[in-house]
Design a protein around this motif. Structure first.
Motif, PDB file in Angstrom:
ATOM      1  N   THR B   3     -45.423  -6.800   8.117  1.00 17.53           N
ATOM      2  CA  THR B   3     -45.451  -7.324   6.753  1.00 17.53           C
ATOM      3  C   THR B   3     -46.589  -6.696   5.965  1.00 17.53           C
ATOM      4  OG1 THR B   3     -44.604  -9.397   7.590  1.00 17.53           O
ATOM      5  CG2 THR B   3     -45.591  -9.445   5.416  1.00 17.53           C
ATOM      6  N   ARG B   5     -47.941  -3.858   6.273  1.00 18.47           N
ATOM      7  CA  ARG B   5     -47.645  -2.482   5.867  1.00 18.47           C
ATOM      8  C   ARG B   5     -46.914  -2.447   4.527  1.00 18.47           C
ATOM      9  NH1 ARG B   5     -43.576   0.487   8.993  1.00 18.47           N
ATOM     10  NH2 ARG B   5     -42.824   0.966   6.913  1.00 18.47           N
ATOM     11  N   TYR B   6     -45.938  -3.345   4.394  1.00 22.76           N
ATOM     12  CA  TYR B   6     -45.157  -3.368   3.157  1.00 22.76           C
ATOM     13  C   TYR B   6     -45.991  -3.839   1.970  1.00 22.76           C
ATOM     14  CZ  TYR B   6     -40.982  -2.322   5.809  1.00 22.76           C
ATOM     15  OH  TYR B   6     -40.064  -1.691   6.589  1.00 22.76           O
ATOM     16  N   LEU B   7     -46.905  -4.775   2.242  1.00 23.86           N
ATOM     17  CA  LEU B   7     -47.785  -5.261   1.172  1.00 23.86           C
ATOM     18  C   LEU B   7     -48.659  -4.131   0.654  1.00 23.86           C
ATOM     19  CD1 LEU B   7     -49.009  -8.656   2.663  1.00 23.86           C
ATOM     20  CD2 LEU B   7     -47.814  -8.378   0.504  1.00 23.86           C
ATOM     21  N   GLN B   9     -48.229  -0.871   1.031  1.00 15.97           N
ATOM     22  CA  GLN B   9     -47.395   0.170   0.425  1.00 15.97           C
ATOM     23  C   GLN B   9     -47.082  -0.168  -1.033  1.00 15.97           C
ATOM     24  OE1 GLN B   9     -43.286   0.146   1.683  1.00 15.97           O
ATOM     25  NE2 GLN B   9     -43.247   2.368   1.802  1.00 15.97           N
ATOM     26  N   LYS B  10     -46.682  -1.416  -1.245  1.00 11.13           N
ATOM     27  CA  LYS B  10     -46.320  -1.857  -2.594  1.00 11.13           C
ATOM     28  C   LYS B  10     -47.517  -1.757  -3.539  1.00 11.13           C
ATOM     29  CE  LYS B  10     -47.005  -5.717  -5.047  1.00 11.13           C
ATOM     30  NZ  LYS B  10     -47.986  -6.748  -4.880  1.00 11.13           N
ATOM     31  N   ILE B  13     -48.151   1.883  -4.499  1.00  9.91           N
ATOM     32  CA  ILE B  13     -47.161   2.367  -5.477  1.00  9.91           C
ATOM     33  C   ILE B  13     -47.558   1.895  -6.869  1.00  9.91           C
ATOM     34  CG2 ILE B  13     -44.760   2.219  -6.247  1.00  9.91           C
ATOM     35  CD1 ILE B  13     -43.941   1.907  -3.330  1.00  9.91           C
ATOM     36  N   GLN B  14     -47.927   0.614  -6.955  1.00  7.11           N
ATOM     37  CA  GLN B  14     -48.277   0.056  -8.268  1.00  7.11           C
ATOM     38  C   GLN B  14     -49.519   0.715  -8.848  1.00  7.11           C
ATOM     39  OE1 GLN B  14     -48.223  -4.259  -7.278  1.00  7.11           O
ATOM     40  NE2 GLN B  14     -46.717  -4.357  -8.918  1.00  7.11           N
ATOM     41  N   ARG B  17     -48.754   4.182 -10.045  1.00  5.37           N
ATOM     42  CA  ARG B  17     -47.828   4.217 -11.169  1.00  5.37           C
ATOM     43  C   ARG B  17     -48.502   3.750 -12.460  1.00  5.37           C
ATOM     44  NH1 ARG B  17     -42.154   2.515  -8.965  1.00  5.37           N
ATOM     45  NH2 ARG B  17     -42.508   4.363  -7.709  1.00  5.37           N
ATOM     46  N   GLU B 203     -50.645 -11.261 -10.796  1.00  5.12           N
ATOM     47  CA  GLU B 203     -49.419 -11.677 -10.100  1.00  5.12           C
ATOM     48  C   GLU B 203     -49.119 -13.148 -10.371  1.00  5.12           C
ATOM     49  OE1 GLU B 203     -47.863 -10.454  -6.640  1.00  5.12           O
ATOM     50  OE2 GLU B 203     -49.025  -8.633  -6.355  1.00  5.12           O
ATOM     51  N   THR B 208     -44.932 -13.464  -9.821  1.00  2.74           N
ATOM     52  CA  THR B 208     -44.508 -12.884  -8.551  1.00  2.74           C
ATOM     53  C   THR B 208     -45.198 -13.571  -7.372  1.00  2.74           C
ATOM     54  OG1 THR B 208     -46.126 -11.175  -9.020  1.00  2.74           O
ATOM     55  CG2 THR B 208     -43.830 -10.596  -9.318  1.00  2.74           C
ATOM     56  N   ILE B 212     -43.792 -14.792  -3.671  1.00  2.00           N
ATOM     57  CA  ILE B 212     -44.392 -14.466  -2.377  1.00  2.00           C
ATOM     58  C   ILE B 212     -44.702 -15.744  -1.603  1.00  2.00           C
ATOM     59  CG2 ILE B 212     -46.489 -13.530  -1.323  1.00  2.00           C
ATOM     60  CD1 ILE B 212     -46.340 -11.258  -3.311  1.00  2.00           C
TER      61      ILE B 212
END
Lengths: 242, 371
Positions: B3, B5-7, B9-10, B13-14, B17, B203, B208, B212
């Protein structure tokens, strides 16, 4: 717990200081049902739903969702439910693909499962073309359907929808309800709050909340009969007046 | 763990960007580093001095020449009148008035220990104390020069204690050498604290975080998922900042860079923990930034960057112990300028680790998935 009941609530109460937002509500929802949770703005719908999904602790009363206690086993409840709020909590700066991957990852899906779900969702919603564009550029209706699909990324038994059609035009609302029917046909339970009375007609059973209490609970037909009304709107107005 | 890792990664990206965030995290701190390191100098130059020479003797003229020759002083005027000199100070044209009384030389030779008067404009405390210090040195050295001549003529030898001072670790007293590592530490802490506090609250504002919170995510996973990306940003900032300091100011790197980075990681974890803790108690970004600035201001003003901790009152010196910034600055200065080893900065490590654990445990504990 009755085998057929996926949600059981008994005397659920939430107080904020002196103010009682939800006043000892009790009801059951059967597996596979589309359960409408109606009420005016400020009637306590959102507060009630937040207790069911483990975002808010009840002041009094008991509740079970998917077989788990909503207060003591809130984290277990969370594994088995999906939730979509009126804000469609997607990350605007992420693409649909990235949103699906992120929530899939947070729910602990395997990498292959995430890929599978991403492909399915994008195909089902016909979002393949915009799969790599930030969500912010999508029309509201698409965002809404994407948020709905993502709330079910982990295949939950129950989906809670808190005013999912708020601020969307009537045609898009119709489309959205068609999606809800499809999901219900797959055997999922839908718990949906709304203040659009016409939407109540689409539900299997509805409860109507007035100032923190559930004043009526039945199928739309029976309610219209009982209150001698032609539409759910009239039923609602009669209830509020009393 | 997956989990997490995905946090992370996200979050990355943000960050990448966000068009406004990247320059804010790289260019702005470098500009600040360059400007502040040069500007925030305690170096006193150009002290404006008015000489009131009532004696017009050999000694008084020698003194005037000596002052004039010193590049720290600008001789605004040599006057005979106390009033004219005072007028100049009133109009803020002079920082110091040096008055040599009449018959100074005569009294000096008679060993009556005549006194010169130094009037200091203390509105600018720094200029006043440092300037008068320099001036005292000049007078003392003049005194020393005349003494031997006198003793030869009079024949009595006097013993003189001579103090010679050397500036170790920063021999040329270059202020950027002293300031740059400190400012770098300050910028890294400030940026990460504000970014982390704002990020979580954002957030919450968008909603969001609610999404979560209905997932079975663990609280520590969420906090760690926010901490790691900002830790990386902080480390990039420290690296770029050190590189810029080396290239532009040629700051010495006498100690181990591993030590600096090892400490920087702990320190950033510490301030990020505080930022995340703040974010748990703020509903809006305004609230978060106000509370963050409350801490940042105290940290900056009491970190020893502008005023030495050693010259603070005792209670204030103790109050710098829970200030992670003070330790960061102390470590960068000690390791870079002095070449200190781990053992020399063990207390900074110990205090920072304690603070880091406290802040982060509090952040995880106060993060509520359920209201």
């Amino acid at each position: 717990m009755h085998k057929q009941n996926i949600i059981e609530v008994d005397g659920l109460t939430k107080k904020f200081g002196d103010f009682t937002a939800v006043d000892a509500i009790s009801f059951q929802v059967k597996r596979g049902e589309i359960f409408g949770f109606l009420g005016a703005n400020g009637a306590g719908k959102t507060t009630a739903i937040k207790m069911l999904i483990g975002l808010s602790r009840p002041t009094e009363g008991k509740g079970k969702v998917a077989g788990f206690d909503i207060d003591e086993e809130a984290e277990q409840v969370k594994k088995n439910i999906g939730y979509m709020s009126q804000k469609f909590s997607l990350y605007d700066d992420l693409t649909p693909k990235e949103n699906i991957r992120f929530y899939g990852g947070v729910y602990g899906l395997s990498r292959n499962r995430i890929k599978e779900r991403t492909r399915d969702i994008l195909k089902e919603l016909r979002l393949e073309e915009v799969a790599d564009k930030p969500v912010v550029a999508l029309p509201l209706g698409w965002k809404q359907r994407l948020a709905f699909a993502i709330s079910m990324v982990h295949d939950p038994d129950i989906v809670f929808l808190d005013e999912p059609t708020g601020g969307v035009d009537p045609q898009v609302r119709r489309q959205f309800w068609e999606t809800i029917y499809q999901v219900a046909e797959q055997g999922r339970t839908i718990f949906v709050t709304t203040h659009y009375m016409d939407e109540a007609e689409y539900c299997d059973r509805v409860s109507i909340m007035v100032t923190g209490k559930i004043e009526a609970l039945d199928t739309p037909e029976k309610l219209k009969e009982t209150y001698n009304a032609n539409t759910m709107d009239e039923v609602f107005l009669r209830l509020v007046r009393y | 763990m997956q989990t997490l890792r995905y946090l992370i990664q996200k979050e990355f990206i943000q960050i990448f960007r966000n068009k406004a965030l990247l320059p804010m995290m790289t260019a702005l701190p470098i500009i600040q580093l360059i400007v502040l390191s040069n500007a925030a100098s305690n170096d006193v130059k150009d002290v404006r001095l008015v000489m009131v020479d009532n004696d017009q003797s050999e000694i008084s003229r020698a003194l005037t020449q000596k002052i004039d020759a010193n590049d720290r002083f600008t001789l605004v005027e040599v006057s005979f009148s106390h009033d004219t000199a005072f007028e100049l100070m009133q109009r803020n044209k002079a920082d110091i008035i040096l008055e040599v009384p009449a018959n100074f030389e005569r009294d000096y030779h008679r060993k009556e220990a005549p006194k010169v008067q130094m009037l200091v404009n203390a509105i600018n405390g720094q200029q006043a104390t440092v300037g008068s210090g320099y001036l005292s040195n000049i007078i003392a050295s003049l005194n020393k020069e005349i003494q031997p001549q006198l003793s030869q003529t009079i024949g009595s030898q006097m013993a003189a204690v001579e103090v010679s001072s050397n500036n170790w670790y920063n021999p040329e007293l270059k202020y950027p050498h002293f300031m740059a590592p400190g400012i770098l530490a300050e910028l890294a802490a400030l940026l990460t604290i504000v970014l982390s506090a704002m990020n979580v609250v954002r957030e919450r504002e968008i909603g969001t975080i609610e999404q979560i919170n209905v997932t079975p995510i663990q609280k520590w996973e969420f906090i760690l998922g926010k901490l790691v990306p900002f830790l990386c940003i902080g480390l990039v900032l420290v690296t770029v900042g050190l590189l810029a300091s080396k290239l532009i100011f040629d700051i010495p790197v006498r100690g181990s860079l591993f030590l600096v980075f090892g400490y920087a990681i702990i320190n950033l974890v510490c301030v990020l923990g505080l930022g995340l803790l703040i974010s748990n108690f703020a509903d809006t970004q305004q609230q978060a930034i106000f509370v963050a600035f409350f801490f940042v201001l105290i940290f900056i003003l009491m970190c020893g960057l502008f005023t030495p901790i050693e010259s603070m009152p005792k209670w204030a010196q103790y109050a710098t112990i829970p200030n992670p910034l003070a330790h960061f600055i102390s470590v960068t200065r000690k390791v870079l300028l002095k070449g200190s080893s781990f053992w020399d900065i063990r207390w900074e490590f110990i205090y920072t680790i304690i603070l880091a654990v406290l802040f982060n445990v509090a952040a995880v504990w106060s993060y509520k998935k359920q209201q």
